[in-house]
Design a protein around this motif. Structure first.
Motif, PDB file in Angstrom:
ATOM      1  N   ASN A 464       0.830  -1.199   0.000  1.00 19.72           N
ATOM      2  CA  ASN A 464       0.000   0.000   0.000  1.00 19.72           C
ATOM      3  C   ASN A 464       0.865   1.251   0.000  1.00 19.72           C
ATOM      4  O   ASN A 464       1.868   1.338   0.711  1.00 19.72           O
ATOM      5  N   SER A 465       0.455   2.237  -0.772  1.00 17.41           N
ATOM      6  CA  SER A 465       1.212   3.483  -0.820  1.00 17.41           C
ATOM      7  C   SER A 465       0.922   4.309   0.418  1.00 17.41           C
ATOM      8  O   SER A 465      -0.114   4.170   1.062  1.00 17.41           O
ATOM      9  N   GLY A 466       1.868   5.195   0.759  1.00 15.20           N
ATOM     10  CA  GLY A 466       1.687   6.101   1.871  1.00 15.20           C
ATOM     11  C   GLY A 466       2.194   5.591   3.206  1.00 15.20           C
ATOM     12  O   GLY A 466       2.253   6.346   4.178  1.00 15.20           O
ATOM     13  N   GLU A 467       2.568   4.308   3.296  1.00 14.12           N
ATOM     14  CA  GLU A 467       3.032   3.760   4.562  1.00 14.12           C
ATOM     15  C   GLU A 467       4.478   4.202   4.841  1.00 14.12           C
ATOM     16  O   GLU A 467       5.353   4.048   3.996  1.00 14.12           O
ATOM     17  N   ALA A 468       4.708   4.745   6.027  1.00 16.29           N
ATOM     18  CA  ALA A 468       6.042   5.213   6.405  1.00 16.29           C
ATOM     19  C   ALA A 468       6.889   4.059   6.927  1.00 16.29           C
ATOM     20  O   ALA A 468       6.369   3.077   7.453  1.00 16.29           O
ATOM     21  N   PHE A 469       8.203   4.184   6.755  1.00 17.81           N
ATOM     22  CA  PHE A 469       9.118   3.180   7.288  1.00 17.81           C
ATOM     23  C   PHE A 469      10.460   3.838   7.582  1.00 17.81           C
ATOM     24  O   PHE A 469      10.799   4.889   7.011  1.00 17.81           O
ATOM     25  N   THR A 470      11.220   3.218   8.454  1.00 20.64           N
ATOM     26  CA  THR A 470      12.578   3.669   8.755  1.00 20.64           C
ATOM     27  C   THR A 470      13.488   2.447   8.764  1.00 20.64           C
ATOM     28  O   THR A 470      13.190   1.440   9.408  1.00 20.64           O
ATOM     29  N   THR A 471      14.596   2.549   8.041  1.00 21.30           N
ATOM     30  CA  THR A 471      15.566   1.456   7.969  1.00 21.30           C
ATOM     31  C   THR A 471      16.933   1.981   8.375  1.00 21.30           C
ATOM     32  O   THR A 471      17.357   3.053   7.922  1.00 21.30           O
ATOM     33  N   THR A 472      17.609   1.226   9.246  1.00 19.86           N
ATOM     34  CA  THR A 472      18.949   1.603   9.700  1.00 19.86           C
ATOM     35  C   THR A 472      19.904   0.453   9.392  1.00 19.86           C
ATOM     36  O   THR A 472      19.598  -0.712   9.676  1.00 19.86           O
ATOM     37  N   ILE A 473      21.043   0.791   8.788  1.00 20.12           N
ATOM     38  CA  ILE A 473      22.043  -0.224   8.426  1.00 20.12           C
ATOM     39  C   ILE A 473      23.409   0.240   8.928  1.00 20.12           C
ATOM     40  O   ILE A 473      23.831   1.376   8.670  1.00 20.12           O
ATOM     41  N   LYS A 474      24.084  -0.665   9.653  1.00 20.33           N
ATOM     42  CA  LYS A 474      25.390  -0.352  10.224  1.00 20.33           C
ATOM     43  C   LYS A 474      26.467  -1.136   9.459  1.00 20.33           C
ATOM     44  O   LYS A 474      26.339  -2.343   9.247  1.00 20.33           O
ATOM     45  N   PRO A 505      18.374   7.421  -1.712  1.00 18.65           N
ATOM     46  CA  PRO A 505      19.627   7.371  -0.942  1.00 18.65           C
ATOM     47  C   PRO A 505      19.391   7.362   0.568  1.00 18.65           C
ATOM     48  O   PRO A 505      18.461   7.985   1.077  1.00 18.65           O
ATOM     49  N   PHE A 506      20.253   6.646   1.277  1.00 17.39           N
ATOM     50  CA  PHE A 506      20.312   6.702   2.730  1.00 17.39           C
ATOM     51  C   PHE A 506      21.145   7.921   3.139  1.00 17.39           C
ATOM     52  O   PHE A 506      21.969   8.413   2.364  1.00 17.39           O
ATOM     53  N   LYS A 507      20.937   8.356   4.385  1.00 16.94           N
ATOM     54  CA  LYS A 507      21.775   9.394   4.956  1.00 16.94           C
ATOM     55  C   LYS A 507      22.736   8.766   5.971  1.00 16.94           C
ATOM     56  O   LYS A 507      22.379   7.794   6.646  1.00 16.94           O
ATOM     57  N   VAL A 508      23.932   9.328   6.062  1.00 22.23           N
ATOM     58  CA  VAL A 508      24.868   8.903   7.098  1.00 22.23           C
ATOM     59  C   VAL A 508      24.483   9.635   8.380  1.00 22.23           C
ATOM     60  O   VAL A 508      24.508  10.878   8.436  1.00 22.23           O
ATOM     61  N   VAL A 509      24.115   8.883   9.407  1.00 24.71           N
ATOM     62  CA  VAL A 509      23.692   9.514  10.661  1.00 24.71           C
ATOM     63  C   VAL A 509      24.780   9.491  11.723  1.00 24.71           C
ATOM     64  O   VAL A 509      24.718  10.254  12.693  1.00 24.71           O
ATOM     65  N   SER A 510      25.794   8.610  11.540  1.00 29.67           N
ATOM     66  CA  SER A 510      26.911   8.627  12.492  1.00 29.67           C
ATOM     67  C   SER A 510      28.111   7.885  11.919  1.00 29.67           C
ATOM     68  O   SER A 510      27.967   6.986  11.086  1.00 29.67           O
ATOM     69  N   LYS A 511      29.298   8.309  12.385  1.00 25.99           N
ATOM     70  CA  LYS A 511      30.553   7.627  12.057  1.00 25.99           C
ATOM     71  C   LYS A 511      31.335   7.469  13.353  1.00 25.99           C
ATOM     72  O   LYS A 511      31.510   8.425  14.112  1.00 25.99           O
ATOM     73  N   ASP A 512      31.809   6.275  13.575  1.00 28.82           N
ATOM     74  CA  ASP A 512      32.619   5.992  14.750  1.00 28.82           C
ATOM     75  C   ASP A 512      33.792   5.142  14.302  1.00 28.82           C
ATOM     76  O   ASP A 512      33.720   3.905  14.267  1.00 28.82           O
ATOM     77  N   ASN A 514      35.689   3.148  11.935  1.00 27.26           N
ATOM     78  CA  ASN A 514      35.292   2.432  10.719  1.00 27.26           C
ATOM     79  C   ASN A 514      33.798   2.106  10.672  1.00 27.26           C
ATOM     80  O   ASN A 514      33.308   1.611   9.668  1.00 27.26           O
ATOM     81  N   ILE A 515      33.090   2.378  11.760  1.00 24.80           N
ATOM     82  CA  ILE A 515      31.675   2.014  11.823  1.00 24.80           C
ATOM     83  C   ILE A 515      30.830   3.183  11.310  1.00 24.80           C
ATOM     84  O   ILE A 515      30.842   4.281  11.888  1.00 24.80           O
ATOM     85  N   VAL A 516      30.112   2.926  10.233  1.00 20.62           N
ATOM     86  CA  VAL A 516      29.259   3.949   9.621  1.00 20.62           C
ATOM     87  C   VAL A 516      27.807   3.493   9.741  1.00 20.62           C
ATOM     88  O   VAL A 516      27.474   2.355   9.383  1.00 20.62           O
ATOM     89  N   THR A 517      26.941   4.380  10.222  1.00 19.99           N
ATOM     90  CA  THR A 517      25.520   4.063  10.347  1.00 19.99           C
ATOM     91  C   THR A 517      24.728   4.878   9.322  1.00 19.99           C
ATOM     92  O   THR A 517      24.812   6.113   9.293  1.00 19.99           O
ATOM     93  N   PHE A 518      23.999   4.151   8.455  1.00 17.88           N
ATOM     94  CA  PHE A 518      23.143   4.775   7.443  1.00 17.88           C
ATOM     95  C   PHE A 518      21.682   4.642   7.880  1.00 17.88           C
ATOM     96  O   PHE A 518      21.285   3.637   8.481  1.00 17.88           O
ATOM     97  N   GLN A 519      20.879   5.645   7.519  1.00 18.19           N
ATOM     98  CA  GLN A 519      19.458   5.565   7.857  1.00 18.19           C
ATOM     99  C   GLN A 519      18.622   6.169   6.740  1.00 18.19           C
ATOM    100  O   GLN A 519      18.998   7.166   6.119  1.00 18.19           O
ATOM    101  N   LEU A 520      17.461   5.530   6.507  1.00 21.30           N
ATOM    102  CA  LEU A 520      16.497   6.045   5.532  1.00 21.30           C
ATOM    103  C   LEU A 520      15.120   6.064   6.176  1.00 21.30           C
ATOM    104  O   LEU A 520      14.613   5.033   6.619  1.00 21.30           O
TER     105      LEU A 520
END
Length: 555
Positions: A464-474, A505-512, A514-520
């Motif tokens: 269904n269209s319009g459904e919000a979601f959040t995905t985080t990838i480390k 595109p995902f956004k980079v939300v943190s860097k520690d 070598n550890i990079v966290t992306f979020q969309l």
């Protein structure tokens, strides 16, 4: 080193592919390549395997060395020679950049054009100079330069066409009489052919290389129906064929033999004519002298085609399969020629050939021939003249060499020249940096690890269209923390077929370290069934496009 010069060569090189036909792309066995190229890796400072991989769709395999793959790997840009051929080329070469679908390919296109001053007959050039002004030659690609054609009197257009047709007929009678006498051996049959060439007939020309995909045989699918068309005394029609086959193309030679045999049958004698020894002179006479230019390739194997463009410059109308340049040309004005549909009905090619042949017969009988012979008291068809005017005024300007060169300059030459200047400045400073960056990424790539994927919705279960979601990838970037980008890739599923819709595109939300966290954080936009995946790739703003360095990690 090798990699920096390769960046420079790539940035200033364009590969123009000219055919989707496999036989038009050279492949060489590794043993044969080694016989002639074995000394080059040492001189270049690379291994033999490195050199071979530049010409292999699948590196480190036993694939033969492909010149087309080599060109794609050593040229920044690539293009087909019509819009449709560009799309076909994207599909054909998709395997070279495995992380990307054909819809995302950087392969572009420039539709071929022809040199109008060469291919327009001298009579037409004088006519254009008088009626449209000399500006038409210096501004060939500008439709406004051709607008004057619509103000020309119909009789003057008809007189030009009649003049060119008579010139063509006289050429045939003069230049081919001796050849026919020598080859056919029956003087009375030759004279009968010459006597039957009728300047009042609708003359349809077909001339080109006799490759089988060009389907020269199509017109002869139903000889009885064809015989009725050409033997209608009220509406006379004649077909002129010419062309050559490659010496190694037995099938193409067989087509020529078959057409020659049919042309000698009593019901077709003087109505279907084959002109031997096809060359540039014969080609020019044909594209200036016939009324219709017929083209019947198996779609989409005609990369562009140019003979119909040459005919266009001489008031000759096109009747063609919607392939190559005519796929675009016909859409400019559908009252300036005729087309077979681009929709395929049968997967079996022989069945499709029968349908296309029946369509040709039907269009000739019901549309084209009646239009040509709807003559007024002055001896010409006003509607036919309107087709000619629209063909010259609306279509011809778009298929000149001038327009083609302008497209190459705008789409490829100028952008590449600017990039070459940029990366070669300061003793190739940026070229060296790009080459070093690619080597760094390649060395670290296998060590990049996905540590965690979390999402608040299972996207594959929601349509269904319009459904919000959040995905985080480390990600553990393995030294590439500033060199990676991540995106959500969306494919639509329809009838068990997938097509690439796009990416977010995902956004980079943190860097520690070598550890990079992306979020969309996004929402589903369109209803339907989709397949979602995550694509990790090296990112550098100095690359011309993504396929320039097509490393991909799917998550």
């Amino acid at each position: 080193d090798f990699t920096t010069p390769l960046e420079l060569v790539r940035s200033s090189s364009l590969y123009t592919v000219h055919t989707p036909v496999p036989a038009g792309h050279d492949y060489f066995d590794e043993g044969l390549a080694h016989k002639y190229l074995n000394e080059f890796p040492g001189r270049l400072g690379i291994t033999w395997q490195d050199l071979m991989n530049m010409g292999r769709e699948n590196p480190d395999s036993q694939d033969r060395f492909s010149m087309s793959v080599f060109a794609l790997n050593t040229c920044q840009e690539a293009n087909g020679v019509s819009w449709l051929h560009g799309e076909v080329s994207k599909k054909m070469f998709a395997g070279v950049w495995k992380g990307y679908s054909w819809e995302e390919s950087h392969v572009g296109y420039v539709t071929n054009g022809v040199h109008m001053p060469t291919w327009a007959a001298s009579e037409w050039k004088s006519f254009y100079a008088e009626k449209l002004g000399d500006q038409v030659f210096s501004h060939q690609s500008d439709p406004k330069a051709w607008e004057g054609i619509f103000k020309v009197k119909d009789e003057e257009i008809w007189n030009m066409r009649t003049t060119m047709k008579n010139k063509f007929i006289n050429f045939v009678k003069r230049d081919f009489k001796a050849k026919w006498l020598a080859n056919q051996g029956d003087p009375s049959a030759v004279i009968k052919i010459l006597e039957r060439i009728n300047p009042n007939a609708l003359i349809i020309g077909f001339a080109r290389r006799f490759a089988t995909y060009k389907r020269a045989h199509l017109l002869f699918t139903d000889l009885d129906r064809l015989a009725r068309i050409v033997n209608n005394e009220q509406f006379p029609v004649q077909f002129i064929f010419s062309g050559k086959a490659h010496p190694a193309d037995g099938a193409g030679q067989g087509l020529i033999k078959r057409i020659t045999e049919i042309s000698r049958m009593p019901q077709f004698q003087g109505k279907i004519i084959f002109l031997e020894d096809y060359n540039m002179i014969v080609a020019k006479r044909l594209v200036t002298g016939v009324d219709i230019w017929l083209n019947t390739p198996t779609r989409p194997l005609e990369a562009s085609g140019t003979s119909g463009e040459k005919a266009e410059m001489n008031g000759v109308l096109n009747f063609s399969v919607l392939d190559g340049w005519w796929y675009e040309g016909y859409r400019l004005d559908e009252k300036a020629g005729w087309a077979l549909t681009d929709k395929r009905t049968f997967t079996d090619q022989s069945q499709q050939d029968k349908l296309d042949a029946a369509t040709i017969y039907s269009m000739l009988e019901n549309e084209i021939i009646p239009l040509y012979f709807a003559k007024n008291s002055k001896g010409y068809s006003p509607e036919w003249i309107q087709y000619i005017k629209r063909s010259i005024g609306h279509i011809a300007p778009q298929y000149t060499m001038q327009r083609m060169i302008e497209d190459y300059i705008e789409r490829f030459y100028e952008p590449e020249a600017k990039r070459f200047d940029k990366i070669s400045a300061d003793s190739f400073k940026l070229a060296k940096e790009i080459a070093a960056w690619k080597e760094k990424v390649a060395a670290a790539w296998d060590g990049v690890k996905v540590l965690e994927v979390s999402t608040d919705r299972d996207l594959s279960q929601h349509t269904n269209s319009g459904e919000a979601f959040t995905t985080t990838i480390k990600i553990d970037a393995n030294g590439l923390a500033d060199d990676l980008a991540l995106e959500l890739v969306i494919d639509k599923v329809h009838d068990n077929q997938e097509s690439r819709v796009g990416s977010v595109p995902f956004k980079v939300v943190s860097k520690d370290g070598n550890i990079v966290t992306f979020q969309l954080a996004d929402k589903l936009r369109d209803p339907g069934v989709f397949r979602y995946s995550y694509r990790l790739y090296p990112s550098n703003p100095e690359l011309p496009h993504r396929q320039d360095f097509a490393f991909v990690r799917w998550i």
